[in-house]
Design a protein around this motif. Structure first.
Motif, mmCIF file in Angstrom:
data_model
loop_
_atom_site.group_PDB
_atom_site.id
_atom_site.type_symbol
_atom_site.label_atom_id
_atom_site.label_comp_id
_atom_site.label_asym_id
_atom_site.label_seq_id
_atom_site.Cartn_x
_atom_site.Cartn_y
_atom_site.Cartn_z
ATOM 1 N N HIS A 5 -74.696 70.576 12.525
ATOM 2 C CA HIS A 5 -74.175 70.186 13.836
ATOM 3 C C HIS A 5 -74.800 71.083 14.895
ATOM 4 O O HIS A 5 -74.847 72.299 14.743
ATOM 5 C CB HIS A 5 -72.652 70.322 13.876
ATOM 6 C CG HIS A 5 -72.071 69.903 15.183
ATOM 7 N ND1 HIS A 5 -71.878 68.580 15.511
ATOM 8 C CD2 HIS A 5 -71.672 70.625 16.246
ATOM 9 C CE1 HIS A 5 -71.369 68.509 16.724
ATOM 10 N NE2 HIS A 5 -71.233 69.739 17.197
ATOM 11 N N CYS A 6 -75.271 70.473 15.972
ATOM 12 C CA CYS A 6 -75.879 71.229 17.064
ATOM 13 C C CYS A 6 -74.806 71.562 18.100
ATOM 14 O O CYS A 6 -74.183 70.655 18.668
ATOM 15 C CB CYS A 6 -77.007 70.422 17.707
ATOM 16 S SG CYS A 6 -77.821 71.306 19.039
ATOM 17 N N SER A 7 -74.634 72.836 18.355
ATOM 18 C CA SER A 7 -73.626 73.247 19.329
ATOM 19 C C SER A 7 -74.093 73.027 20.769
ATOM 20 O O SER A 7 -73.290 73.085 21.692
ATOM 21 C CB SER A 7 -73.249 74.709 19.122
ATOM 22 O OG SER A 7 -74.372 75.535 19.319
ATOM 23 N N ALA A 8 -75.376 72.747 20.960
ATOM 24 C CA ALA A 8 -75.891 72.500 22.306
ATOM 25 C C ALA A 8 -75.704 71.040 22.725
ATOM 26 O O ALA A 8 -75.189 70.761 23.803
ATOM 27 C CB ALA A 8 -77.362 72.887 22.396
ATOM 28 N N CYS A 9 -76.098 70.097 21.863
ATOM 29 C CA CYS A 9 -76.020 68.676 22.230
ATOM 30 C C CYS A 9 -74.869 67.951 21.523
ATOM 31 O O CYS A 9 -74.581 66.800 21.831
ATOM 32 C CB CYS A 9 -77.334 67.969 21.946
ATOM 33 S SG CYS A 9 -77.762 67.826 20.193
ATOM 34 N N HIS A 10 -74.254 68.605 20.545
ATOM 35 C CA HIS A 10 -73.081 68.092 19.812
ATOM 36 C C HIS A 10 -73.367 66.856 18.969
ATOM 37 O O HIS A 10 -72.467 66.068 18.706
ATOM 38 C CB HIS A 10 -71.904 67.856 20.762
ATOM 39 C CG HIS A 10 -71.513 69.099 21.478
ATOM 40 N ND1 HIS A 10 -70.857 70.134 20.858
ATOM 41 C CD2 HIS A 10 -71.747 69.500 22.753
ATOM 42 C CE1 HIS A 10 -70.685 71.119 21.721
ATOM 43 N NE2 HIS A 10 -71.211 70.765 22.884
ATOM 44 N N HIS A 11 -74.603 66.718 18.504
ATOM 45 C CA HIS A 11 -74.927 65.681 17.530
ATOM 46 C C HIS A 11 -74.898 66.323 16.144
ATOM 47 O O HIS A 11 -75.166 67.523 15.997
ATOM 48 C CB HIS A 11 -76.315 65.091 17.778
ATOM 49 C CG HIS A 11 -76.386 64.230 18.986
ATOM 50 N ND1 HIS A 11 -75.759 63.001 19.077
ATOM 51 C CD2 HIS A 11 -77.010 64.404 20.167
ATOM 52 C CE1 HIS A 11 -75.989 62.462 20.250
ATOM 53 N NE2 HIS A 11 -76.759 63.302 20.950
ATOM 54 N N THR A 12 -74.566 65.513 15.133
ATOM 55 C CA THR A 12 -74.564 65.988 13.755
ATOM 56 C C THR A 12 -75.698 65.308 13.012
ATOM 57 O O THR A 12 -75.862 64.088 13.083
ATOM 58 C CB THR A 12 -73.218 65.704 13.067
ATOM 59 O OG1 THR A 12 -72.183 66.335 13.840
ATOM 60 C CG2 THR A 12 -73.195 66.257 11.651
#
Length: 56
Positions: A5-12
């Motif tokens: 999970h990307c904490s910058a763009c919130h995509h998994t």
């Protein structure tokens, strides 16, 4: 199941490799810009990269 999970763009993403491929010059590409599609579980990945799971 390994996801990222990307904490910058919130995509998994379906794997760390797809996560890595969505980052360019310390910025996020959209999943569409990176050429990803959603798998059966709703995670972003690329077809044929070995990160797809069956629904079973």
């Amino acid at each position: 199941m390994n996801t990222s999970h990307c904490s910058a763009c919130h995509h998994t993403f379906s794997a760390i490799g797809t996560f890595d491929r969505h980052r360019r010059n310390n910025q996020c590409l959209t999943p569409e810009e990176a050429g990803f599609v959603r798998n059966a579980h709703g995670y972003w990945g690329s077809q044929g990269d070995g990160t797809w799971w069956s629904a079973e």
